[in-house]
Every structure is written in structure tokens, then in C-alpha cells.
Scaffold this motif. Structure first.
Motif, PDB file in Angstrom:
ATOM      1  N   CYS A 159       0.850  -1.207   0.000  1.00 47.99           N
ATOM      2  CA  CYS A 159       0.000   0.000   0.000  1.00 47.99           C
ATOM      3  C   CYS A 159       0.878   1.246   0.000  1.00 47.99           C
ATOM      4  CB  CYS A 159      -0.915   0.066   1.227  1.00 47.99           C
ATOM      5  SG  CYS A 159      -1.775  -1.441   1.665  1.00 47.99           S
ATOM      6  N   SER A 160       1.849   1.275   0.911  1.00 47.03           N
ATOM      7  CA  SER A 160       2.572   2.539   1.097  1.00 47.03           C
ATOM      8  C   SER A 160       3.530   2.827  -0.053  1.00 47.03           C
ATOM      9  CB  SER A 160       3.272   2.598   2.453  1.00 47.03           C
ATOM     10  OG  SER A 160       4.253   1.619   2.511  1.00 47.03           O
ATOM     11  N   HIS A 165       1.247   4.473  -2.521  1.00 43.75           N
ATOM     12  CA  HIS A 165       0.717   5.737  -1.973  1.00 43.75           C
ATOM     13  C   HIS A 165       1.791   6.816  -1.918  1.00 43.75           C
ATOM     14  CE1 HIS A 165      -2.917   3.706   0.215  1.00 43.75           C
ATOM     15  NE2 HIS A 165      -3.049   3.741  -1.092  1.00 43.75           N
ATOM     16  N   ARG A 172      -0.459   8.765  -4.241  1.00 40.93           N
ATOM     17  CA  ARG A 172      -1.545   9.312  -3.413  1.00 40.93           C
ATOM     18  C   ARG A 172      -1.091  10.558  -2.681  1.00 40.93           C
ATOM     19  NH1 ARG A 172      -4.112   6.118   1.728  1.00 40.93           N
ATOM     20  NH2 ARG A 172      -5.100   7.909   2.687  1.00 40.93           N
ATOM     21  N   GLU A 173       0.088  10.470  -2.047  1.00 40.37           N
ATOM     22  CA  GLU A 173       0.547  11.609  -1.229  1.00 40.37           C
ATOM     23  C   GLU A 173       0.854  12.808  -2.110  1.00 40.37           C
ATOM     24  OE1 GLU A 173      -0.183  10.946   1.601  1.00 40.37           O
ATOM     25  OE2 GLU A 173      -0.051   8.764   1.602  1.00 40.37           O
TER      26      GLU A 173
END
Ligand code: HEC
Length: 179
Positions: free
Chosen positions: A165-166, A169, A173-174
Motif C-alpha cells: 500500500c505505502s 501511496h 496518493r501523497e
């Protein structure tokens, strides 16, 4: 009164989705012979995350701190909205959550989906495809760990899921400008 508001929201949503999808209409899958579409996109990326990927991963994250075999089923498990306490609960719920994550990797590569800012999901990018594959592998690792009913194995697999996920992201995403 209620009807009036529903109509207003409906018109607003239709307007927004037309605005969002207009830019990617060229990418939308074409109907096959007979007018049947093999795949069809029903939502944007953020709702796919909230509706499918986030709930499935929470099942895997929850069993880092509790042995799923000890989770008590609901009084009527057939109506439980919590997979872990449902008819297909305990370790079976963890298996299913792993499979759901692996399958959702396919949903991250269907043409025609947009991000919440209306831009096309950047599925042609090599790093997007790499992180989608990471999610797929993390899902299957969770599935296998759940099949083994081994608490240490599922803790390791949950770590792999969190990293998948990270990694994506951190870039997509960030940094809002990218998606
Ligand atoms: C291949 C890339 C990718 C992977 C893998 C990924 N995400 Fe996402 N996620 C995104 C992007 C990009 C957004 C922002 C979407 C948007 O704004 O349209 C997002 C948004 C979200 C949101 C919505 C946040 C909000 O604003 O409401 C949640 C929740 C989420 N992701 C959870 C997860 C979890 C949990 C995982 C891992 C199991 C995961 N995602 C894996 C790319 C990814």
C-alpha cells in the motif's frame, strides 16, 4: 423535500462523472459483438480503494494482534457485516481477504478508471504496474499464510501488504498532482 434533494444530488453526480470520464472516453473498453462488455468501470480509484481494498486489508491487519481462530462468530453469523465473525469467518475470512486483494489488482488495471481529480489512473506507468503486482503478491502471500493457520506467517504477510500500500501511496496518493 427529500425527492427534491435526491434529484439535485443525482444531477450533480451525473455532471461530475461526465466531467471526470470525458477525458478518458477514448480508453473505455469497447463493447464486444452482441453489445456485451467484458469489463466495465463503475467507480473512480478512491471509491475502489475505500469500497474493496481498504476493507479487505483491514481483515488482514486485524489478525496481526488477535488469533483469528479465537474470534467468536456473531449470534447469527450469516448476517454479520464483519467477515471475521461471519459464516466464512476466522481463518477463512483471512484467506478470502487475501484473495480479494489479489483480485483487486486486476481492478487497478482496467482501462477507463479515473482518479478523484478526474485524471486517468496512470496504469501505463511501469512503477504503477510494479506496485499493482506487489499488491497481488501480498494478497496471495496472505492467502497462503491464512491457509497455514500460522499466526507468525500472517503477521509477516500483513507487513508485506502494508508495504505494498505505502509504496504506491508514497508516489501516487501523497503527491496529489500525480493522481
Ligand atoms: C498501485 C497503487 C496503489 C496501491 C497498491 C494501493 N493504493 Fe490506495 N490509493 C492509491 C491512490 C493513487 C489513491 C488516491 C486515489 C484518488 O484520489 O483517486 C489511493 C487512495 C486510497 C484510499 C482512499 C483515501 C481517501 O482519500 O479516502 C484508501 C483508504 C486506500 N488507498 C487504501 C489502500 C490500502 C489499504 C492499500 C493496500 C492494501 C492500497 N490502498 C494500495 C493507490 C494505490
Amino acid at each position: 423535500m427529500r425527492n427534491g434533494r435526491a434529484v439535485f444530488v443525482g444531477v450533480l453526480c451525473a455532471g461530475l462523472s461526465m466531467w471526470g470520464l470525458a477525458g478518458v472516453a477514448a480508453q473505455a473498453p469497447k463493447p464486444q459483438a452482441g453489445g456485451v462488455q467484458a469489463q466495465r468501470v463503475h467507480t473512480d480509484l478512491v471509491h475502489l480503494m475505500r469500497g474493496i481494498i481498504y476493507p479487505a486489508s483491514n481483515v488482514i491487519f486485524a489478525v496481526q494482534s488477535v488469533d483469528p481462530a479465537t474470534i467468536k462468530p456473531e449470534n447469527d453469523p450469516s448476517t454479520s457485516p464483519n467477515p471475521l465473525t461471519s459464516t466464512y469467518g476466522q481463518w477463512a475470512a483471512v484467506e478470502n481477504a487475501g484473495l480479494a486483494l489479489a483480485e483487486s489488482a486486476n481492478l487497478l488495471t482496467i482501462p477507463g478508471r479515473v482518479c478523484s481529480n478526474g485524471w486517468p489512473v496512470p496504469m501505463q506507468n511501469a512503477d504503477w504496474r510494479m506496485w499493482v503486482q506487489e499488491l497481488r503478491d501480498a494478497g496471495m502471500a496472505s492467502y497462503k499464510a491464512a491457509q497455514s493457520k500460522n499466526q507468525d506467517a500472517i503477521i509477516d504477510a500483513a507487513g508485506v501488504v502494508a508495504e505494498a500500500c505505502s509504496h504506491c501511496h508514497d508516489k501516487y496518493r501523497e503527491v496529489k498532482v500525480r493522481c
